[in-house]
Design a protein around this motif. Structure first.
Motif, PDB file in Angstrom:
ATOM      1  N   UNK A 298      30.936  39.409  45.194  1.00  0.00           N
ATOM      2  CA  UNK A 298      30.569  37.986  45.242  1.00  0.00           C
ATOM      3  C   UNK A 298      31.647  37.114  45.883  1.00  0.00           C
ATOM      4  N   UNK A 299      32.684  37.753  46.422  1.00  0.00           N
ATOM      5  CA  UNK A 299      33.776  37.043  47.098  1.00  0.00           C
ATOM      6  C   UNK A 299      34.292  35.897  46.226  1.00  0.00           C
ATOM      7  N   UNK A 300      34.677  36.245  44.997  1.00  0.00           N
ATOM      8  CA  UNK A 300      35.073  35.247  44.005  1.00  0.00           C
ATOM      9  C   UNK A 300      36.504  34.746  44.196  1.00  0.00           C
ATOM     10  N   UNK A 301      37.296  35.497  44.910  1.00  0.00           N
ATOM     11  CA  UNK A 301      38.675  35.064  45.172  1.00  0.00           C
ATOM     12  C   UNK A 301      39.614  35.213  43.993  1.00  0.00           C
ATOM     13  N   UNK A 302      39.272  36.087  43.044  1.00  0.00           N
ATOM     14  CA  UNK A 302      40.160  36.319  41.901  1.00  0.00           C
ATOM     15  C   UNK A 302      41.462  36.963  42.360  1.00  0.00           C
ATOM     16  N   UNK A 303      42.561  36.518  41.775  1.00  0.00           N
ATOM     17  CA  UNK A 303      43.829  37.240  41.890  1.00  0.00           C
ATOM     18  C   UNK A 303      43.883  38.184  40.700  1.00  0.00           C
ATOM     19  N   UNK A 304      44.125  39.455  40.952  1.00  0.00           N
ATOM     20  CA  UNK A 304      44.024  40.425  39.873  1.00  0.00           C
ATOM     21  C   UNK A 304      45.070  40.225  38.797  1.00  0.00           C
ATOM     22  N   UNK A 305      46.187  39.549  39.122  1.00  0.00           N
ATOM     23  CA  UNK A 305      47.166  39.279  38.073  1.00  0.00           C
ATOM     24  C   UNK A 305      46.689  38.174  37.131  1.00  0.00           C
ATOM     25  N   UNK A 306      45.557  37.528  37.476  1.00  0.00           N
ATOM     26  CA  UNK A 306      44.936  36.599  36.542  1.00  0.00           C
ATOM     27  C   UNK A 306      44.212  37.347  35.425  1.00  0.00           C
ATOM     28  N   UNK A 307      43.887  38.611  35.681  1.00  0.00           N
ATOM     29  CA  UNK A 307      43.118  39.407  34.731  1.00  0.00           C
ATOM     30  C   UNK A 307      43.920  40.529  34.077  1.00  0.00           C
ATOM     31  N   UNK A 308      44.687  41.268  34.870  1.00  0.00           N
ATOM     32  CA  UNK A 308      45.262  42.513  34.383  1.00  0.00           C
ATOM     33  C   UNK A 308      46.690  42.341  33.880  1.00  0.00           C
ATOM     34  N   UNK A 309      47.003  43.059  32.812  1.00  0.00           N
ATOM     35  CA  UNK A 309      48.369  43.205  32.327  1.00  0.00           C
ATOM     36  C   UNK A 309      48.880  44.589  32.723  1.00  0.00           C
ATOM     37  N   UNK A 310      50.186  44.761  32.679  1.00  0.00           N
ATOM     38  CA  UNK A 310      50.750  46.097  32.881  1.00  0.00           C
ATOM     39  C   UNK A 310      50.425  46.975  31.675  1.00  0.00           C
ATOM     40  N   UNK A 311      50.237  48.270  31.872  1.00  0.00           N
ATOM     41  CA  UNK A 311      50.518  49.019  33.106  1.00  0.00           C
ATOM     42  C   UNK A 311      49.393  48.994  34.140  1.00  0.00           C
ATOM     43  N   UNK A 312      48.230  48.447  33.790  1.00  0.00           N
ATOM     44  CA  UNK A 312      47.117  48.435  34.735  1.00  0.00           C
ATOM     45  C   UNK A 312      47.468  47.656  35.990  1.00  0.00           C
ATOM     46  N   UNK A 313      48.091  46.492  35.843  1.00  0.00           N
ATOM     47  CA  UNK A 313      48.373  45.630  36.980  1.00  0.00           C
ATOM     48  C   UNK A 313      49.220  46.343  38.028  1.00  0.00           C
ATOM     49  N   UNK A 314      50.174  47.105  37.586  1.00  0.00           N
ATOM     50  CA  UNK A 314      51.087  47.779  38.515  1.00  0.00           C
ATOM     51  C   UNK A 314      50.518  49.069  39.085  1.00  0.00           C
ATOM     52  N   UNK A 315      49.400  49.522  38.528  1.00  0.00           N
ATOM     53  CA  UNK A 315      48.917  50.853  38.903  1.00  0.00           C
ATOM     54  C   UNK A 315      47.460  50.903  39.366  1.00  0.00           C
ATOM     55  N   UNK A 316      46.772  49.753  39.434  1.00  0.00           N
ATOM     56  CA  UNK A 316      45.347  49.821  39.734  1.00  0.00           C
ATOM     57  C   UNK A 316      45.058  50.407  41.109  1.00  0.00           C
ATOM     58  N   UNK A 317      45.973  50.240  42.059  1.00  0.00           N
ATOM     59  CA  UNK A 317      45.767  50.808  43.392  1.00  0.00           C
ATOM     60  C   UNK A 317      45.667  52.329  43.317  1.00  0.00           C
TER      61      UNK A 317
END
Length: 316
Positions: free
Chosen positions: A184-203
């Motif tokens: 939906x091209x929402x433009x979310x920044x993933x650091x608005x949602x994810x905490x570590x360790x997910x944030x650092x490793x989702x790729x």
């Protein structure tokens, strides 16, 4: 055998996608089964890359078709639009529409009615496929829908999980946020949602498509949402949470007036997909004629897939 065909991504742009087809030796088909797979995160698990248990239905005289969905197989470089039912259903219907040419080439005869089945994510997709076939002006008719423990009401599930502060399948968090953000091209920044360790490793964990749901769940290390997501993402009145809820609501099929005969199974002990998905479906179904709701103690989410699969096999 694996197949490649044209479909579209969540934005409506043409895209070459893939899936798998199983054909019986008997050239007089009982019908075509559209089998929709459960949640995966590793591309190696896509139907085009492995043997699927639904292949046993070919032994009963059915052609069985399984779409990979966008994000797997030939389209592995794209983000999978998780819970975007119309896109997943589109890949299934487009594969179905390729079947006459394939079956005619190999000398098969076949009826115009189809069977649609799926468990877990596949159950929600199966309901979406049936809806799409019913809404389209086509020659196909759904003989019966078989759906097990599907997230038919993703918005209701979202609210339920937020209230309990727990997610039965933690890997669904990045799948939902990343998939719908892209679709939906929402433009979310993933650091608005994810905490570590997910944030650092989702790729690596999610985007790479190298790891299974079980592995990602283990690495995320918790089912408690406040340990996985930011405080802002967990505030229901925050702009990002409201936006996510709205696109989940758009992707709900609860309340749709399903015309085809259907069988729905859900274990009362399901710890992954809340029972509310199936009870809300039943309660809001405008017409429950020719609908069977099988809610019983079938064990965990994965354990309940066994009686579901057995029922489909025996009923066909």
């Amino acid at each position: 055998f694996p197949v490649a065909y044209w479909s579209s991504d969540a934005h409506g742009d043409s895209l070459m996608v893939s899936g798998r087809v199983y054909l019986p030796k008997n050239r007089d088909l009982k019908g075509i089964v559209i089998a929709n797979h459960y949640t995966i995160t590793a591309d190696a698990e896509a139907p085009s890359n492995m043997l699927s248990m639904e292949s046993v239905l070919a032994m009963k005289g059915y052609a069985v078709i399984l779409p990979d969905y966008v994000g797997y197989g030939l389209s592995r470089d794209h983000i999978h639009p998780y819970l975007h039912w119309r896109n997943a259903a589109q890949t299934a219907v487009d594969l179905l529409n390729c079947m006459p040419q394939l079956l005619d080439y190999y000398g098969y005869t076949y009826p115009i009615d189809v069977i649609v089945t799926g468990y877990s994510q596949g159950g929600a997709v199966a309901l979406g496929v049936t809806r799409m076939i019913e809404e389209l002006d086509s020659n196909w008719i759904v003989r019966k829908l078989y759906a097990g423990a599907g997230p038919y009401d993703p918005a209701g599930t979202y609210l339920y999980s937020m209230e309990r502060n727990e997610m039965g399948i933690p890997a669904a968090i990045p799948l939902i946020v990343m998939g719908l953000n892209d679709a939906y091209e929402l433009g979310f920044a993933l650091d608005e949602f994810f905490l570590d360790p997910l944030l650092s490793n989702y790729e690596d964990w999610v985007v790479s498509k190298k790891h299974t749901v079980t592995e990602i769940n283990q690495w995320m290390g918790s089912t408690v949402m406040s340990e996985l997501m930011t405080e802002k993402a967990l505030q229901l009145d925050s702009p990002i949470a409201e936006t996510l809820y709205e696109v989940l609501r758009i992707n709900s099929n609860v309340g749709y007036n399903l015309l085809s005969p259907a069988y729905f199974l859900h274990s009362l002990e399901d710890e992954v997909v809340p029972l509310l998905n199936s009870t809300n479906l039943r309660e809001q179904m405008p017409n429950n004629t020719d609908k069977t709701y099988d809610f019983d103690y079938y064990g965990s989410h994965m354990e309940a897939s066994v009686p579901f699969t057995k029922y489909v096999y025996q009923d066909l």
